[in-house]
Design a protein around this motif. Structure first.
Motif, short mmCIF file in Angstrom:
data_model
loop_
_atom_site.label_atom_id
_atom_site.label_comp_id
_atom_site.label_asym_id
_atom_site.label_seq_id
_atom_site.Cartn_x
_atom_site.Cartn_y
_atom_site.Cartn_z
N LEU A 126 -11.20 -10.79 -8.18
CA LEU A 126 -10.56 -11.27 -6.95
C LEU A 126 -11.00 -12.69 -6.60
CD1 LEU A 126 -8.79 -10.80 -4.48
CD2 LEU A 126 -10.77 -9.73 -3.35
N ILE A 127 -12.29 -12.96 -6.69
CA ILE A 127 -12.80 -14.30 -6.36
C ILE A 127 -12.21 -15.33 -7.32
CG2 ILE A 127 -14.86 -15.74 -6.25
CD1 ILE A 127 -16.41 -13.30 -5.32
N ARG A 128 -12.17 -14.98 -8.60
CA ARG A 128 -11.61 -15.90 -9.59
C ARG A 128 -10.14 -16.19 -9.30
NH1 ARG A 128 -13.70 -19.59 -12.11
NH2 ARG A 128 -11.89 -20.73 -11.33
N ARG A 129 -9.39 -15.14 -8.93
CA ARG A 129 -7.97 -15.33 -8.63
C ARG A 129 -7.80 -16.20 -7.38
NH1 ARG A 129 -7.68 -9.83 -9.76
NH2 ARG A 129 -7.29 -9.28 -7.58
N SER A 130 -8.68 -16.01 -6.40
CA SER A 130 -8.60 -16.81 -5.17
C SER A 130 -8.85 -18.28 -5.46
CB SER A 130 -9.62 -16.29 -4.15
OG SER A 130 -9.37 -14.94 -3.82
N ILE A 131 -9.84 -18.55 -6.30
CA ILE A 131 -10.13 -19.94 -6.68
C ILE A 131 -8.93 -20.55 -7.41
CG2 ILE A 131 -11.57 -21.39 -8.17
CD1 ILE A 131 -13.88 -19.43 -7.60
N ASP A 132 -8.34 -19.76 -8.31
CA ASP A 132 -7.17 -20.25 -9.05
C ASP A 132 -6.00 -20.52 -8.11
OD1 ASP A 132 -8.57 -20.02 -11.40
OD2 ASP A 132 -7.74 -18.06 -11.94
N LEU A 133 -5.84 -19.66 -7.10
CA LEU A 133 -4.74 -19.82 -6.15
C LEU A 133 -4.86 -21.13 -5.38
CD1 LEU A 133 -2.25 -18.61 -4.72
CD2 LEU A 133 -3.83 -17.52 -3.11
N PHE A 134 -6.06 -21.41 -4.88
CA PHE A 134 -6.26 -22.62 -4.09
C PHE A 134 -6.25 -23.88 -4.95
CE2 PHE A 134 -8.07 -19.58 -1.00
CZ PHE A 134 -7.31 -19.94 0.10
N SER A 135 -6.61 -23.74 -6.22
CA SER A 135 -6.64 -24.92 -7.09
C SER A 135 -5.32 -25.12 -7.83
CB SER A 135 -7.77 -24.79 -8.11
OG SER A 135 -7.54 -23.69 -8.98
N GLY A 136 -4.41 -24.15 -7.67
CA GLY A 136 -3.12 -24.26 -8.33
C GLY A 136 -3.18 -23.98 -9.82
N THR A 137 -4.23 -23.28 -10.23
CA THR A 137 -4.41 -22.95 -11.65
C THR A 137 -3.84 -21.57 -11.95
OG1 THR A 137 -6.45 -24.24 -11.69
CG2 THR A 137 -6.11 -22.69 -13.51
N GLN A 138 -3.18 -21.44 -13.08
CA GLN A 138 -2.66 -20.13 -13.44
C GLN A 138 -3.81 -19.19 -13.80
OE1 GLN A 138 0.04 -20.03 -16.75
NE2 GLN A 138 0.60 -17.90 -16.43
N THR A 139 -3.79 -18.00 -13.24
CA THR A 139 -4.85 -17.02 -13.51
C THR A 139 -4.80 -16.56 -14.96
OG1 THR A 139 -4.92 -16.22 -11.24
CG2 THR A 139 -5.71 -14.72 -12.93
N LYS A 140 -5.98 -16.47 -15.55
CA LYS A 140 -6.11 -15.96 -16.91
C LYS A 140 -6.92 -14.67 -16.88
CE LYS A 140 -6.23 -20.61 -18.95
NZ LYS A 140 -7.05 -21.55 -19.76
N GLY A 141 -6.73 -13.85 -17.88
CA GLY A 141 -7.48 -12.61 -17.97
C GLY A 141 -8.93 -12.86 -18.37
N ALA A 142 -9.76 -11.85 -18.15
CA ALA A 142 -11.17 -11.93 -18.53
C ALA A 142 -11.32 -11.66 -20.02
CB ALA A 142 -11.98 -10.93 -17.72
N ASN A 143 -12.40 -12.16 -20.58
CA ASN A 143 -12.71 -11.96 -22.00
C ASN A 143 -13.67 -10.79 -22.16
OD1 ASN A 143 -11.19 -14.28 -22.83
ND2 ASN A 143 -12.86 -15.56 -22.08
N VAL A 144 -13.38 -9.93 -23.12
CA VAL A 144 -14.19 -8.73 -23.36
C VAL A 144 -14.91 -8.88 -24.70
CG1 VAL A 144 -14.14 -6.24 -23.73
CG2 VAL A 144 -12.63 -7.28 -22.02
N ASP A 145 -16.23 -8.87 -24.64
CA ASP A 145 -17.05 -8.99 -25.85
C ASP A 145 -17.61 -7.62 -26.20
OD1 ASP A 145 -18.42 -10.57 -27.92
OD2 ASP A 145 -20.23 -9.95 -26.85
N LEU A 146 -17.44 -7.21 -27.44
CA LEU A 146 -17.85 -5.88 -27.89
C LEU A 146 -19.23 -5.88 -28.53
CD1 LEU A 146 -14.46 -4.73 -29.49
CD2 LEU A 146 -15.23 -4.47 -27.12
N THR A 147 -19.79 -4.70 -28.68
CA THR A 147 -21.10 -4.53 -29.30
C THR A 147 -21.03 -4.53 -30.82
OG1 THR A 147 -20.81 -2.13 -29.24
CG2 THR A 147 -21.95 -3.14 -27.36
N ILE A 148 -19.83 -4.55 -31.37
CA ILE A 148 -19.62 -4.41 -32.81
C ILE A 148 -20.31 -5.54 -33.59
CG2 ILE A 148 -17.87 -4.46 -34.63
CD1 ILE A 148 -17.92 -1.84 -33.10
N ASN A 149 -20.98 -5.14 -34.67
CA ASN A 149 -21.56 -6.08 -35.62
C ASN A 149 -20.52 -6.33 -36.71
OD1 ASN A 149 -22.83 -6.97 -38.08
ND2 ASN A 149 -24.82 -6.40 -37.24
#
Length: 485
Positions: free
Chosen positions: A116-139
């Protein structure tokens, strides 16, 4: 106001009221149904409007959204590693998702409340919201070694590797597998055709055999039976003696339980270590009957068997030793047969529990989640699932499992300069199919960094040596990858 005007006014008010009622009904009651309706093309277009976050393992990108240059569909989903990681990443299709793409969908598409905070920052800055990055435990090295070895076997199967001290999943492979790229195109008809072809394939490439299918674990379950026996009497140890007849009489039945091929187990009375090394059936059947169903079920539960459903974050099929029947059935369940059913993940947890001095850690796949700017959203916090046995019992069992590799049926798992602990298994199947070949292991025995469980479907010649010949070399390649050998 004259009568005609009154009637017109009342009619207008009535229509306005009905209109407002309908609007509220659609927004408050039908909103979710309309939003999820497959005929709602807006959903279809919206899914490709957002730049979903990446799925990574170490420095390797497993899934990413790339710009298409098309005004209709702004982004497309791409899986650079294709089949190797498909059972983990899943796919992002026009109308559905699977596996990590589904389990972490709200983070990947940026709609999670945690962003939510990230989306709010993007809204006020006029930046398109992007999804979060998911890093796995896989070797990646372990994953690719497992995929290569299992694929080259020419058999169906699955493998799971776990870091014993944390529960982090280092590799999870299921073969046959599939390429998620054709399922992620912005083409409903094409995707549906590709999916139907996979769904109708009798080899079931969409099935993640590591967590979605259970199998009889065969003699690998003797690790659980031995743990129960050692826990029942702290004076027992690797050199304790036990009766090991060629055939074990089963009460209230004309059947008996033989060792493989009706072979003798030593001279009929052997050490516990020897019984595990040679995977004799009769002493373990007798142990199960002597301990009783409740004790066996309790010990299994301490490894996580039959407990709460696991989510890693994908849901895991439940493992079970089966319902209580009679003593004959219990003897068979105690050697991993009858109604005893385990996922490869569960058997990896058994091996990891022994490796981690008796403590079973909760398995997990997601290492961390970060927003598009690198801000931390989630970080894995390893969690104890249960204590399967005392540290003393784990040490005794560890010694015996090392002997299985050095002196018994699992010599093919040996790694020069590394103490490897393991247990082979063969599991009878229905029909005329060859038995399944199993192997569970961990290394280095004195300070375990990896625990492995794998099954090769119909990969056995009918004895535990087959688990050692077929499955153990695959496990060895994965352990070597983790250990950098």
């Amino acid at each position: 106001m004259n009568s005609p005007l009154k009637r017109v006014a009342l009619a207008c008010m009535l229509m306005f009221g009905l209109l407002m009622l309908n609007v509220n009904y659609l927004q408050a009651v039908r909103a979710e149904d309309l939003r999820s309706d497959s005929r709602n093309v807006r959903n279809f277009y919206d899914r490709y409007e957002v730049q979903r976050g990446r799925i990574t393992a170490g420095n390797k990108v497993l899934a990413e959204s790339v710009e298409t240059g098309d005004n209709t569909f702004k982004y497309s989903r791409r899986y650079p590693e294709g089949k190797v990681y498909a059972p983990i990443t899943g796919f992002f299709a026009p109308e559905s998702e699977r596996d990590i793409e589904r389990a972490k969908n709200d983070l990947l598409d940026g709609s999670s409340a945690d962003l939510l905070i990230r989306r709010s920052i993007d809204l006020f800055s006029g930046t398109q919201t992007k999804g979060a990055n998911v890093d796995l435990t896989i070797n990646p090295k372990a994953q690719e070694a497992a995929y290569k070895a299992l694929s080259e076997s020419g058999k169906k199967g699955a493998l799971v590797a776990i870091e014993p001290k944390t529960g982090a999943i280092l590799a999870m492979v299921s073969v046959p597998t599939y390429d998620p790229n054709p399922l992620s195109k912005a083409d409903k008809a094409g995707v549906n055709k590709a999916y139907e072809k996979l769904a109708e394939d009798e080899d079931q490439p969409l099935l993640n055999r590591a967590i979605e299918r259970t199998y009889p674990p065969g003699s690998t379950f003797k690790v659980v039976t031995m743990a129960a026996y050692l826990e029942s009497d702290d004076t027992l140890g690797p050199q304790s003696q036990i009766d090991a007849p060629t055939r074990l009489d089963l009460p209230n039945t004309t059947a008996d339980l033989p060792n493989h091929g009706n072979s003798a187990c030593g001279n009929g009375r052997v050490t516990l270590s020897y019984a595990l090394e040679k995977s004799c059936n009769t002493p373990f059947g007798k142990i199960g009957m002597d301990l009783g169903y409740d004790a066996m079920k309790e010990q299994a539960a301490k490894f996580g068997i039959g407990g709460e459903q696991l989510e890693i974050p994908m849901p895991v099929s439940a493992s079970s030793i089966g319902e209580e029947e009679d003593q004959a059935a219990l003897a068979q369940a105690s050697i991993g047969q009858r109604n005893n059913q385990m996922t490869p993940l569960q058997m990896a947890m058994v091996a990891a529990g022994v490796a981690n001095n008796g403590v079973v850690m909760k398995p997990y796949l997601v290492n961390k989640v970060a927003d598009a700017e690198g801000g931390e959203v989630e970080t894995a916090d390893p969690e104890e699932l249960s204590t399967a046995m005392s540290e003393e019992t784990a040490a005794k069992l560890k010694e015996m499992m090392v002997n299985v590799v050095n002196l018994g049926t699992a010599s093919a798992a040996q790694i020069p300069g590394v103490a490897v602990a393991g247990k082979t298994g063969t599991a009878e199947t229905s029909g005329n199919r060859a038995p399944h070949a199993w192997f569970v292991s961990f290394a280095p025995a004195e300070d375990p960094k990896v625990a492995v469980a794998l099954i090769v479907e119909s990969g056995s010649a009918g004895d535990d040596a087959s688990g050692g010949q077929t499955a153990a070399p695959i496990a060895r390649s994965v352990m070597e990858a983790v250990l950098g050998r």
